[in-house]
Each structure stands twice: as C-alpha cells, then as structure tokens.
Design a protein around this motif. Structure first.
Motif, mmCIF file in Angstrom:
data_model
loop_
_atom_site.group_PDB
_atom_site.id
_atom_site.type_symbol
_atom_site.label_atom_id
_atom_site.label_comp_id
_atom_site.label_asym_id
_atom_site.label_seq_id
_atom_site.Cartn_x
_atom_site.Cartn_y
_atom_site.Cartn_z
ATOM 1 N N ALA A 5 0.833 -1.205 0.000
ATOM 2 C CA ALA A 5 0.000 0.000 0.000
ATOM 3 C C ALA A 5 0.867 1.254 0.000
ATOM 4 C CB ALA A 5 -0.942 0.003 1.197
ATOM 5 N N ALA A 6 2.067 1.154 0.565
ATOM 6 C CA ALA A 6 2.972 2.306 0.602
ATOM 7 C C ALA A 6 3.345 2.772 -0.807
ATOM 8 C CB ALA A 6 4.234 1.959 1.395
ATOM 9 N N TRP A 7 3.275 1.876 -1.786
ATOM 10 C CA TRP A 7 3.584 2.266 -3.161
ATOM 11 C C TRP A 7 2.682 3.421 -3.595
ATOM 12 C CZ3 TRP A 7 7.368 1.602 -6.472
ATOM 13 C CH2 TRP A 7 7.163 1.975 -7.800
ATOM 14 N N PHE A 8 1.420 3.355 -3.232
ATOM 15 C CA PHE A 8 0.468 4.385 -3.616
ATOM 16 C C PHE A 8 0.529 5.585 -2.678
ATOM 17 C CE2 PHE A 8 -1.055 0.363 -5.217
ATOM 18 C CZ PHE A 8 -1.223 0.667 -6.555
ATOM 19 N N ASP A 9 0.917 5.340 -1.427
ATOM 20 C CA ASP A 9 0.994 6.429 -0.453
ATOM 21 C C ASP A 9 2.218 7.305 -0.670
ATOM 22 O OD1 ASP A 9 -1.299 5.377 0.672
ATOM 23 O OD2 ASP A 9 -0.240 4.373 2.309
ATOM 24 N N VAL A 10 3.394 6.684 -0.824
ATOM 25 C CA VAL A 10 4.637 7.451 -0.897
ATOM 26 C C VAL A 10 5.602 6.971 -1.973
ATOM 27 C CG1 VAL A 10 4.575 8.245 1.506
ATOM 28 C CG2 VAL A 10 5.656 6.081 0.978
ATOM 29 N N GLY A 11 5.178 6.020 -2.821
ATOM 30 C CA GLY A 11 6.027 5.553 -3.909
ATOM 31 C C GLY A 11 7.106 4.572 -3.511
ATOM 32 N N THR A 12 6.908 3.888 -2.392
ATOM 33 C CA THR A 12 7.887 2.903 -1.944
ATOM 34 C C THR A 12 7.191 1.586 -1.637
ATOM 35 O OG1 THR A 12 7.643 3.431 0.402
ATOM 36 C CG2 THR A 12 9.287 4.696 -0.838
ATOM 37 N N GLY A 39 7.062 -6.846 -9.438
ATOM 38 C CA GLY A 39 6.878 -5.826 -10.470
ATOM 39 C C GLY A 39 6.847 -6.418 -11.867
ATOM 40 N N ALA A 40 7.557 -7.525 -12.068
ATOM 41 C CA ALA A 40 7.573 -8.216 -13.365
ATOM 42 C C ALA A 40 6.436 -9.231 -13.475
ATOM 43 C CB ALA A 40 8.915 -8.911 -13.565
ATOM 44 N N ASP A 41 5.559 -9.252 -12.467
ATOM 45 C CA ASP A 41 4.383 -10.138 -12.438
ATOM 46 C C ASP A 41 4.757 -11.620 -12.441
ATOM 47 O OD1 ASP A 41 1.611 -10.457 -12.168
ATOM 48 O OD2 ASP A 41 1.344 -10.706 -14.332
ATOM 49 N N ARG A 42 5.888 -11.943 -11.785
ATOM 50 C CA ARG A 42 6.287 -13.347 -11.681
ATOM 51 C C ARG A 42 5.465 -14.036 -10.612
ATOM 52 N NH1 ARG A 42 12.551 -13.691 -10.818
ATOM 53 N NH2 ARG A 42 11.956 -15.824 -10.341
ATOM 54 N N ASN A 57 22.000 -9.965 2.919
ATOM 55 C CA ASN A 57 21.172 -11.033 2.361
ATOM 56 C C ASN A 57 19.699 -10.637 2.352
ATOM 57 O OD1 ASN A 57 23.460 -12.558 2.021
ATOM 58 N ND2 ASN A 57 23.018 -13.987 3.679
ATOM 59 N N THR A 58 19.253 -10.014 3.444
ATOM 60 C CA THR A 58 17.855 -9.618 3.551
ATOM 61 C C THR A 58 17.511 -8.535 2.541
ATOM 62 O OG1 THR A 58 17.860 -10.192 5.901
ATOM 63 C CG2 THR A 58 16.097 -8.739 5.143
ATOM 64 N N VAL A 59 18.354 -7.530 2.423
ATOM 65 C CA VAL A 59 18.120 -6.455 1.450
ATOM 66 C C VAL A 59 18.111 -7.019 0.031
ATOM 67 C CG1 VAL A 59 19.081 -4.337 0.451
ATOM 68 C CG2 VAL A 59 18.970 -4.612 2.944
ATOM 69 N N GLU A 60 19.054 -7.901 -0.267
ATOM 70 C CA GLU A 60 19.091 -8.510 -1.600
ATOM 71 C C GLU A 60 17.803 -9.289 -1.884
ATOM 72 O OE1 GLU A 60 21.550 -11.788 -4.271
ATOM 73 O OE2 GLU A 60 22.480 -11.009 -2.444
ATOM 74 N N LEU A 61 17.370 -10.089 -0.919
ATOM 75 C CA LEU A 61 16.133 -10.852 -1.103
ATOM 76 C C LEU A 61 14.956 -9.919 -1.346
ATOM 77 C CD1 LEU A 61 14.662 -13.680 -0.897
ATOM 78 C CD2 LEU A 61 14.123 -12.974 1.433
ATOM 79 N N TYR A 62 14.833 -8.871 -0.540
ATOM 80 C CA TYR A 62 13.709 -7.936 -0.700
ATOM 81 C C TYR A 62 13.732 -7.244 -2.049
ATOM 82 C CZ TYR A 62 12.701 -8.372 4.314
ATOM 83 O OH TYR A 62 12.375 -8.832 5.547
ATOM 84 N N LEU A 63 14.910 -6.796 -2.488
ATOM 85 C CA LEU A 63 14.998 -6.126 -3.784
ATOM 86 C C LEU A 63 14.624 -7.078 -4.919
ATOM 87 C CD1 LEU A 63 18.235 -4.003 -3.308
ATOM 88 C CD2 LEU A 63 15.876 -3.169 -3.409
ATOM 89 N N ARG A 64 15.122 -8.298 -4.835
ATOM 90 C CA ARG A 64 14.787 -9.287 -5.866
ATOM 91 C C ARG A 64 13.288 -9.630 -5.830
ATOM 92 N NH1 ARG A 64 19.096 -12.031 -8.274
ATOM 93 N NH2 ARG A 64 21.136 -11.414 -7.484
#
Length: 167
Positions: A30-37, A67-70, A54-61
């Motif tokens: 929901a934050a995507w629509f609230d603040v773009g994140t 976003g790629a609708d996988r 490792n955690t940051v990498e997992l979250y980014l992936r």
C-alpha cells in the motif's frame, strides 16, 4: 489483495478493509500508492552485516519479481532459489514481543465496541489503532484516503464520551 489489484489496480486494492494496520506489516505494498515505496517491516531485525545484505538482496529481488508479475513460491527455500537470492544467512525468527501481543489484544477487544462511534466521527472510516492514554482511550480512525484522525474517548458506564480530538 493480489486478485483485487489485478481486477482494479490502485491504492484501494491493496488496503485491507477491516484491519488497516495489517497492510502495514510484512511487505507493505500500500505504501507504493501512499509514498512511492514498498516497505518491508519485520520485527526480527539484526545488526549482522551478512544477514542485513542477504535480507536487502532478497527484498529487492522480491519486489522486482512482483513488479515483473512473476509467480513465486510460498516456501521460503524455494522462493530464495527462484529469486537467485541466498538460501540462508538471514535473521532468525523471533517470537512476537509481549507488548505487541497485548496491543493487538486491546485492539481486538475494543474495536467492536468502538466501531459505531468511529463511524459517527469519520464516516466510512476504519479504526487504525486503539491506545490507552492518561484521560481515556486514544481512538485513531483512518478515512478512505488514508488520512488519520485521532480522538480521545472515555468509556462511561453507558455509551462512550468524546473528550477531545487530537492533532
């Protein structure tokens, strides 16, 4: 939420009606629509450098894959493999803190009793949180646009008494 978003993309699809704060824990889309994140909120943080990376990498992936609708596995090990992220080296799960459990219990006990008053104060709003304060109970209500209004109420023997609206 995902099914609703596919049919009707937009902020309302990712807001969980009936329990708004539940879209603010774990992975908060929901934050995507609230603040773009996209916000990642878990209580098992760490100061271990490798676990953080490792955690940051997992979250980014994960966010890139969504976003790629996988379509991704719900199994943590399989998910890491699918994302080509590390399969181990993450912070260990921890039990919910007692204060958080108690706050959740307070919300669950108070929300049914406060729903009518909340709807009078903010039509079509939802109770965001309930907290004890010195002169009563802080009642925070979120409207459909995500704006939060806060009131202090007092539970008398019959009905509820509004003490003040806070900023």
């Amino acid at each position: 939420m995902r099914s609703e978003f596919v049919v009707n993309p937009g902020p309302r699809a990712v807001r969980y009606r009936g329990r708004p704060q539940s879209h603010r824990c774990g992975i908060n889309t929901a934050a995507w629509f609230d603040v773009g994140t996209v916000e990642i909120r878990y209580a098992n943080g760490t100061m271990n450098y490798v676990e953080i990376l490792n955690t940051v990498e997992l979250y980014l992936r994960f966010v890139a894959a969504i976003g790629a609708d996988r379509k991704l596995s719900r199994d943590p090990y399989s998910l890491a493999i699918e994302l080509e992220a590390p399969v181990k080296g993450y912070p260990a799960p921890i039990p919910l803190p007692r204060w958080y459990q108690e706050r959740t219990w307070l919300d669950e006990a108070m929300i049914p009793a406060l729903t009518t008053l909340a709807n009078e104060l903010v039509p079509d709003g939802e109770i965001h949180h309930v907290l004890p304060v010195a002169d009563g109970i802080l009642l925070a209500i979120e409207n459909n646009e995500g704006k939060l209004s806060k009131y202090v109420v007092q539970p008398p023997a019959e009905g509820w008494k509004l003490i003040r609206k806070t900023l």
